[in-house]
Structure formats: C-alpha cells, structure tokens
Design a protein around this motif. Sequence first.
Motif, PDB file in Angstrom:
ATOM      1  N   MET A   1       0.830  -1.205   0.000  1.00 24.66           N
ATOM      2  CA  MET A   1       0.000   0.000   0.000  1.00 24.66           C
ATOM      3  C   MET A   1       0.868   1.259   0.000  1.00 24.66           C
ATOM      4  N   SER A   2       1.987   1.179   0.690  1.00 26.68           N
ATOM      5  CA  SER A   2       2.849   2.356   0.827  1.00 26.68           C
ATOM      6  C   SER A   2       3.558   2.729  -0.468  1.00 26.68           C
ATOM      7  N   ILE A   3       3.600   1.802  -1.440  1.00 27.03           N
ATOM      8  CA  ILE A   3       4.220   2.147  -2.724  1.00 27.03           C
ATOM      9  C   ILE A   3       3.176   2.397  -3.802  1.00 27.03           C
ATOM     10  N   GLY A   4       1.904   2.514  -3.394  1.00 27.24           N
ATOM     11  CA  GLY A   4       0.867   2.838  -4.363  1.00 27.24           C
ATOM     12  C   GLY A   4      -0.168   1.746  -4.585  1.00 27.24           C
ATOM     13  N   GLY A   5      -0.056   0.658  -3.835  1.00 26.30           N
ATOM     14  CA  GLY A   5      -1.057  -0.400  -3.931  1.00 26.30           C
ATOM     15  C   GLY A   5      -0.919  -1.296  -5.140  1.00 26.30           C
ATOM     16  N   ILE A   6       0.257  -1.346  -5.745  1.00 25.19           N
ATOM     17  CA  ILE A   6       0.473  -2.149  -6.949  1.00 25.19           C
ATOM     18  C   ILE A   6       1.866  -2.773  -6.889  1.00 25.19           C
ATOM     19  N   PHE A   7       1.986  -4.014  -7.377  1.00 25.58           N
ATOM     20  CA  PHE A   7       3.269  -4.718  -7.287  1.00 25.58           C
ATOM     21  C   PHE A   7       3.270  -5.917  -8.227  1.00 25.58           C
ATOM     22  N   LEU A  39      -7.955 -10.032  -1.337  1.00 23.95           N
ATOM     23  CA  LEU A  39      -7.330  -8.839  -0.778  1.00 23.95           C
ATOM     24  C   LEU A  39      -6.534  -8.088  -1.847  1.00 23.95           C
ATOM     25  N   ILE A  40      -6.197  -8.791  -2.924  1.00 24.55           N
ATOM     26  CA  ILE A  40      -5.585  -8.182  -4.108  1.00 24.55           C
ATOM     27  C   ILE A  40      -6.279  -8.760  -5.330  1.00 24.55           C
ATOM     28  N   ARG A  41      -6.045  -8.146  -6.472  1.00 22.27           N
ATOM     29  CA  ARG A  41      -6.551  -8.704  -7.718  1.00 22.27           C
ATOM     30  C   ARG A  41      -5.512  -8.500  -8.814  1.00 22.27           C
ATOM     31  N   GLN A  42      -5.558  -9.358  -9.807  1.00 20.60           N
ATOM     32  CA  GLN A  42      -4.612  -9.264 -10.927  1.00 20.60           C
ATOM     33  C   GLN A  42      -5.104  -8.234 -11.917  1.00 20.60           C
ATOM     34  N   LEU A  43      -4.182  -7.404 -12.401  1.00 17.87           N
ATOM     35  CA  LEU A  43      -4.527  -6.415 -13.414  1.00 17.87           C
ATOM     36  C   LEU A  43      -4.421  -7.045 -14.800  1.00 17.87           C
ATOM     37  N   PRO A  44      -5.355  -6.739 -15.687  1.00 16.97           N
ATOM     38  CA  PRO A  44      -5.274  -7.288 -17.046  1.00 16.97           C
ATOM     39  C   PRO A  44      -4.040  -6.746 -17.761  1.00 16.97           C
ATOM     40  N   GLN A  54       7.404 -11.557 -13.703  1.00  9.94           N
ATOM     41  CA  GLN A  54       7.992 -10.243 -13.906  1.00  9.94           C
ATOM     42  C   GLN A  54       6.995  -9.200 -14.408  1.00  9.94           C
ATOM     43  N   GLU A  55       6.052  -9.613 -15.223  1.00 11.93           N
ATOM     44  CA  GLU A  55       5.238  -8.642 -15.951  1.00 11.93           C
ATOM     45  C   GLU A  55       3.760  -8.607 -15.562  1.00 11.93           C
ATOM     46  N   THR A  56       3.345  -9.457 -14.645  1.00 12.10           N
ATOM     47  CA  THR A  56       1.957  -9.434 -14.188  1.00 12.10           C
ATOM     48  C   THR A  56       1.856  -8.591 -12.930  1.00 12.10           C
ATOM     49  N   PHE A  57       1.027  -7.547 -12.977  1.00 19.64           N
ATOM     50  CA  PHE A  57       0.873  -6.643 -11.849  1.00 19.64           C
ATOM     51  C   PHE A  57      -0.406  -6.961 -11.076  1.00 19.64           C
ATOM     52  N   TYR A  58      -0.335  -6.738  -9.781  1.00 22.18           N
ATOM     53  CA  TYR A  58      -1.467  -6.937  -8.892  1.00 22.18           C
ATOM     54  C   TYR A  58      -1.716  -5.633  -8.130  1.00 22.18           C
ATOM     55  N   CYS A  59      -2.965  -5.410  -7.759  1.00 19.31           N
ATOM     56  CA  CYS A  59      -3.261  -4.219  -6.958  1.00 19.31           C
ATOM     57  C   CYS A  59      -4.118  -4.611  -5.762  1.00 19.31           C
ATOM     58  N   LEU A  74      -6.908   4.431  -0.291  1.00 20.58           N
ATOM     59  CA  LEU A  74      -7.124   3.769  -1.568  1.00 20.58           C
ATOM     60  C   LEU A  74      -7.771   4.731  -2.555  1.00 20.58           C
ATOM     61  N   LYS A  75      -7.140   4.885  -3.713  1.00 14.82           N
ATOM     62  CA  LYS A  75      -7.661   5.780  -4.727  1.00 14.82           C
ATOM     63  C   LYS A  75      -8.896   5.173  -5.380  1.00 14.82           C
ATOM     64  N   SER A  76      -9.857   6.026  -5.702  1.00 20.15           N
ATOM     65  CA  SER A  76     -11.091   5.531  -6.314  1.00 20.15           C
ATOM     66  C   SER A  76     -10.869   5.065  -7.746  1.00 20.15           C
ATOM     67  N   LYS A  77      -9.861   5.646  -8.400  1.00 20.00           N
ATOM     68  CA  LYS A  77      -9.564   5.266  -9.769  1.00 20.00           C
ATOM     69  C   LYS A  77      -8.880   3.903  -9.806  1.00 20.00           C
ATOM     70  N   VAL A  78      -9.426   2.985 -10.587  1.00 19.29           N
ATOM     71  CA  VAL A  78      -8.862   1.644 -10.673  1.00 19.29           C
ATOM     72  C   VAL A  78      -7.557   1.695 -11.472  1.00 19.29           C
ATOM     73  N   PRO A  79      -6.440   1.214 -10.913  1.00 21.37           N
ATOM     74  CA  PRO A  79      -5.172   1.264 -11.650  1.00 21.37           C
ATOM     75  C   PRO A  79      -5.179   0.343 -12.859  1.00 21.37           C
TER      76      PRO A  79
END
Length: 249
Positions: A1-7, A39-44, A54-59, A74-79
């Motif tokens: 969360m501290s780095i923006g909620g994405i990894f 608690l997280i989800r995979q980004l398309p 390496q290339e699949t991001f989760y938020c 948590l930002k309302s805009k979906v990353p």
Amino acid sequence: MSIGGIFTKNNIYSSKAKTKVGSFLNAHKITKQLLKDQLIRQLPTITRVRNKRQETFYCITGKGANYIGRREELKSKVPKSPNNVMHESMKFDIALAFLRLYPDYDITIRYDVIVNRIKPDITIFLENRNTGFKYHFLVEIERKKTIDLVYKGKVLLYNTIKPEHLKQAGLRPETKYLIIYADWKFDGFLRPIEYIDQREIALMEKRIKKLAEMSKDLPDKYRFLSFNNFEKINQPIWLSNKNNKSAII
C-alpha cells in the motif's frame, strides 16, 4: 500500500534467499493466498506476457485496504497495468528498497508531485521517528542507450529547479536529486542473485562515473547510482557530482 497499492511477484522476492528458486517461493505463496482471500486482484495485461512473475501486476482491493485499516488511502480510480512494465517494476524496486532499508524513518512515497513542470518518477519524504529530521528526494530511473541522453534529458532539466519551486511543492531547499541509471540492454527484471554478466554491470558503473563527471559544474544536489545496486541504497555508494561517494542519509 505504501508504494501505491500495486506490485509484481518479482518486486516482493526474498533478498536473503540463497537460490533463485528460493527467492521467489514466498512471493508466489503470498500472492496466491492474497488472491484467494480477494485482498488483491490481478490487473489485465496490455499485451502478451513473456514472464508472469515479472510482468503481471497486482493491486490491492477495497477489501484488502479495509483489512489493513488503510481504506482512506485507496484511490477511487482503478489502476491499469503499466505500458512500460520494466520501468514500472524498477520504480517499485526502488520504492520498496526505501521502505525496507530505512526502518527508523516514516516514509511517504508519491508519484504525483510536480516541481517546475517536472514530474519525477518518485518523490520520497523521510522523517526520522526519533529526531523529526526530514529528508526529501526526487528520483529518476533512467534506462537509456547513452548517458548523454540522461544528462540532457534529466540532469540539465533538474538544474532549472529553483528554491521557490521546491517550496511550492512542499519540499525542503536541501532536496536531493537521485539519478538511477541502467543501460538500455540491462534487464531490470533481474534480481541480484541472477546477476551473471559482470561486464554489463561494470559498464554501468563506468558510465555513472562519467555522468557524475559531466555534472561537476552543477550545484551539489545530485546523487548517482547504477540500478544494479538497488538493494544497497542505504550504503555509502552514491556518487555525487563532486566525485565523492557517500550515503544519502
């Protein structure tokens, strides 16, 4: 969360593991459980993924933010999954390194700060928990073919920043500019345990020294580092434009 909620799984590898396989076991286990618990989800992904680790991001999800008591952050805009996946992964490596390597500081990491129309890759605010002393850093991660491109495109650009610009952005006059360089052929997804081609690393170290030398007539606000050292950012290995090595804190 501290780095923006994405990894990515690649970002949360175990740096103290003795083998490549071992360094990712916990990352796979954690990600699998967090996905199962929603608690997280995979980004398309935008295009075909060559390496899922390496290339699949989760938020983080709303449920995840609630779980850790940080729903208001948590930002309302979906990353969205980033376009330049390697650069974004390298960015999160640096952000996580600050969180891991400076445990005595309260750290705020932002990606939306603009200083004199310049938007750094990362803006980092540190405050010592005991003394209250603050450090501010503007961070640029540059993966370029030549250091001339870095010097002209970033170093000279940052030299246009004046004290009033820093003040307007809520930054200290002593704010340092951290330029982290990687050659365009260097694979920023690699973890230090995977570094094999020492010639490539030696080349980056040589170029970072040249970049510092090119910047010697500029104010002493710059610190340079080759990206392969991202696990060591708390050590006295940052090269100033006055040709001195030191820690940034």
